[in-house]
Design an enzyme around this catalytic site. Structure first.
Site, PDB file in Angstrom:
ATOM      1  N   HIS A 139       0.832  -1.225   0.050  1.00 45.07           N
ATOM      2  CA  HIS A 139       0.023  -0.047  -0.199  1.00 45.07           C
ATOM      3  C   HIS A 139       0.712   1.285  -0.037  1.00 45.07           C
ATOM      4  O   HIS A 139       1.918   1.312   0.868  1.00 45.07           O
ATOM      5  CB  HIS A 139      -0.901   0.199   1.233  1.00 45.07           C
ATOM      6  CG  HIS A 139      -2.067   0.845   1.128  1.00 45.07           C
ATOM      7  ND1 HIS A 139      -1.913   2.149   1.064  1.00 45.07           N
ATOM      8  CD2 HIS A 139      -3.691   0.616   0.554  1.00 45.07           C
ATOM      9  CE1 HIS A 139      -3.302   2.682   0.720  1.00 45.07           C
ATOM     10  NE2 HIS A 139      -4.063   1.607   0.612  1.00 45.07           N
ATOM     11  N   HIS A 140       0.189   2.518  -0.647  1.00 50.82           N
ATOM     12  CA  HIS A 140       1.342   3.537  -0.923  1.00 50.82           C
ATOM     13  C   HIS A 140       1.295   4.244   0.661  1.00 50.82           C
ATOM     14  O   HIS A 140       2.300   5.071   0.479  1.00 50.82           O
ATOM     15  CB  HIS A 140       0.395   4.348  -2.056  1.00 50.82           C
ATOM     16  CG  HIS A 140       1.438   5.148  -2.532  1.00 50.82           C
ATOM     17  ND1 HIS A 140       2.619   5.670  -2.092  1.00 50.82           N
ATOM     18  CD2 HIS A 140       1.437   5.409  -3.763  1.00 50.82           C
ATOM     19  CE1 HIS A 140       3.289   6.414  -3.286  1.00 50.82           C
ATOM     20  NE2 HIS A 140       2.552   6.306  -4.138  1.00 50.82           N
ATOM     21  N   CYS A 141       0.346   4.003   1.403  1.00 50.15           N
ATOM     22  CA  CYS A 141       0.540   4.668   2.623  1.00 50.15           C
ATOM     23  C   CYS A 141       1.509   4.102   3.694  1.00 50.15           C
ATOM     24  O   CYS A 141       2.043   4.862   4.310  1.00 50.15           O
ATOM     25  CB  CYS A 141      -0.743   4.656   3.644  1.00 50.15           C
ATOM     26  SG  CYS A 141      -0.935   2.951   4.260  1.00 50.15           S
ATOM     27  N   ASN A 187       6.478   7.776   3.039  1.00 54.88           N
ATOM     28  CA  ASN A 187       6.247   8.503   1.831  1.00 54.88           C
ATOM     29  C   ASN A 187       7.296   9.716   2.114  1.00 54.88           C
ATOM     30  O   ASN A 187       7.057  10.546   3.105  1.00 54.88           O
ATOM     31  CB  ASN A 187       4.973   8.692   1.253  1.00 54.88           C
ATOM     32  CG  ASN A 187       4.247   7.608   0.904  1.00 54.88           C
ATOM     33  OD1 ASN A 187       4.458   7.139  -0.302  1.00 54.88           O
ATOM     34  ND2 ASN A 187       3.696   6.752   1.917  1.00 54.88           N
TER      35      ASN A 187
END
Length: 460
Positions: free
Chosen positions: A136-138, A296
């Site tokens: 997941h990008h989170c 990120n």
């Protein structure tokens, strides 16, 4: 507790804003066989994944967003939830692999478990098999995801050398500190300092780009199904183009993407304008010593790629000049400053703002192009050589197509993810990228001269 940043949590909000999207990113490794025993792969991956505590943690959300989501240990962690297997139908060609990748990427990750999966894919022709890692990008951005993927490989455990390096598109060390900028802005009455003013201009540029409507068919509501295709070009060709035209790898990659989108849009009968392809280009703000940290660290730029230009050399020059213009406009610093500022306000307020933004009918940005540096040397998994490493971009915010770029060994790979119904012609993008790089490589053997406009032209 380890709380998510406003940027990390924003990817959860973006996913929640549309029931038809899954905000996972990923990579596909194609390996030469024979494939190891599945139980053996599971055992080895469990050992190697244990080096990253985040892979054994799950999300804990707070009611009404009274506090930021946090990572907590998954006390019932079971590696078999995360190591999956699949087999391709005969004849097991690359098209079948692409279809399976699209099927897997369209499904959301289970938030009741750590947000990642690794698929072992059998039945690929010519005695090959594949690994698909999606996460997941989170949890990670592209660079951190690439580091995790390489950490599953043999080389990461047999040597201390780095397998992930920060490339030219990462901003230089010493970027402006957003907190310092905010403090300076508050204390300045006569005017803003140069850096802060530049960041403010960048914020205005980004806001204008998001609010300016595009007539392109490339953005809009999405369905639940996806298409995936890939392209590869020789790194030697890209480096020769860079040296001959004095541009960067990023310039060449985006010029090839520009030319391929031009072909696709012309095939759809669209009228091409200067602003027809406003593109979201993430920019890493990750330092060398933070490559292995799961989070990120990105900002963004919104250049308009020159699909209105037909000549490949002028197209390349326009990409180069527009990117330089966007970089100096402050957009790259603006994204970092905005998210840093959001971290200074109570989370319920920032969460509300992000939620409202992600639910707006975004019509200004048309597509996504993200470039991530990959391993410079070939890797192996349990002795099997990785022959291809293909990236998979995320799709969200009504962007119906996205392209990820990843360097690996002697190749530059492009992965294209698209909405199934909105992009039945997505293969045009992959083949167009390969053709565009080949044409530019051929043009390096042709003499050129400068014109009064500063562009390049063929010598008659």
């Amino acid at each position: 507790m380890d709380h998510l940043t406003t940027l990390d949590a924003g990817f959860l909000e973006a996913e929640d804003s549309d029931p038809h999207i899954s905000l996972a990113i990923g990579g596909v490794a194609v390996l030469d066989g024979p494939i190891p025993q599945f139980d053996r792969l599971t055992e080895v991956f469990a050992q190697r994944a244990a080096r990253f505590p985040r892979l054994t943690q799950q999300l804990r959300l707070h009611p009404l967003d009274l506090a930021a989501p946090e990572w907590v240990p998954d006390n019932g962690f079971d590696i078999t939830h995360h190591i999956r297997r699949a087999a391709l139908p005969m004849p097991g060609d690359d098209d079948a692999l692409h279809r399976l990748v699209a099927d897997i990427m369209e499904r959301r990750l289970d938030r009741d478990h750590p947000l990642w999966e690794c698929w072992v894919i059998e039945g690929l022709g010519r005695r090959r098999w594949a690994l698909l890692l999606r996460i997941h990008h989170c949890l990670v951005d592209g660079i951190a995801a690439t580091h995790l993927l390489t950490a599953l490989c043999d080389e990461a455990h047999h040597t201390d050398r780095r397998v992930v390096r920060v490339s030219e598109q990462s901003p230089p060390p010493g970027r402006p500190n957003p907190v310092t900028w905010l403090t300076g802005a508050i204390n300045t009455v006569a005017g803003l300092g140069a850096t802060a003013a530049n960041a403010v201009r960048g914020v205005l540029d980004i806001a204008g780009g998001l609010l300016s409507p595009s007539a392109s068919t490339l953005n809009g509501p999405m369905g639940a199904m996806r298409r995936y295709v890939s392209a590869e070009v020789p790194r030697a060709d890209v480096e020769r183009i860079c040296a001959h035209f004095d541009v960067t790898v990023n310039d060449v990659a985006l010029a090839a993407i520009t030319d391929s989108y031009r072909s696709l849009l012309l095939g759809r009968g669209e009228r091409l304008r200067r602003d027809s392809l406003r593109t979201l280009v993430p920019v890493s703000v990750r330092s060398d010593d933070a490559a292995d940290r799961p989070d990120n660290r990105v900002s963004l730029m919104l250049p308009c790629l020159p699909v209105d230009e037909s000549d490949p050399i002028r197209q390349l020059e326009a990409v180069h000049s527009r990117l330089n213009r966007v970089k100096t406009s402050g957009q790259r610093h603006a994204g970092s400053a905005v998210f840093a500022a959001a971290g200074l306000v109570p989370f319920p307020l920032s969460a509300w703002a992000v939620r409202a933004f992600t639910r707006l009918p975004q019509r200004g940005v048309v597509t996504l192009a993200t470039n991530v540096p990959g391993p410079p040397e070939p890797l192996t998994v349990l002795g099997c050589r990785i022959t291809k490493l293909l990236p998979i971009p995320p799709l969200a915010l009504q962007l119906r197509t996205g392209i990820a770029i990843l360097s690996y060994a002697d190749r530059l790979a492009f992965g294209v993810l698209a909405d199934y119904d909105a992009a039945p012609d997505v293969d045009v993008l992959a083949r167009g990228i390969e053709g565009a790089v080949a044409r530019l490589a051929d043009l390096t053997t042709v003499p050129h001269r400068s014109t009064p406009l500063g562009t390049l032209a063929l010598v008659p």
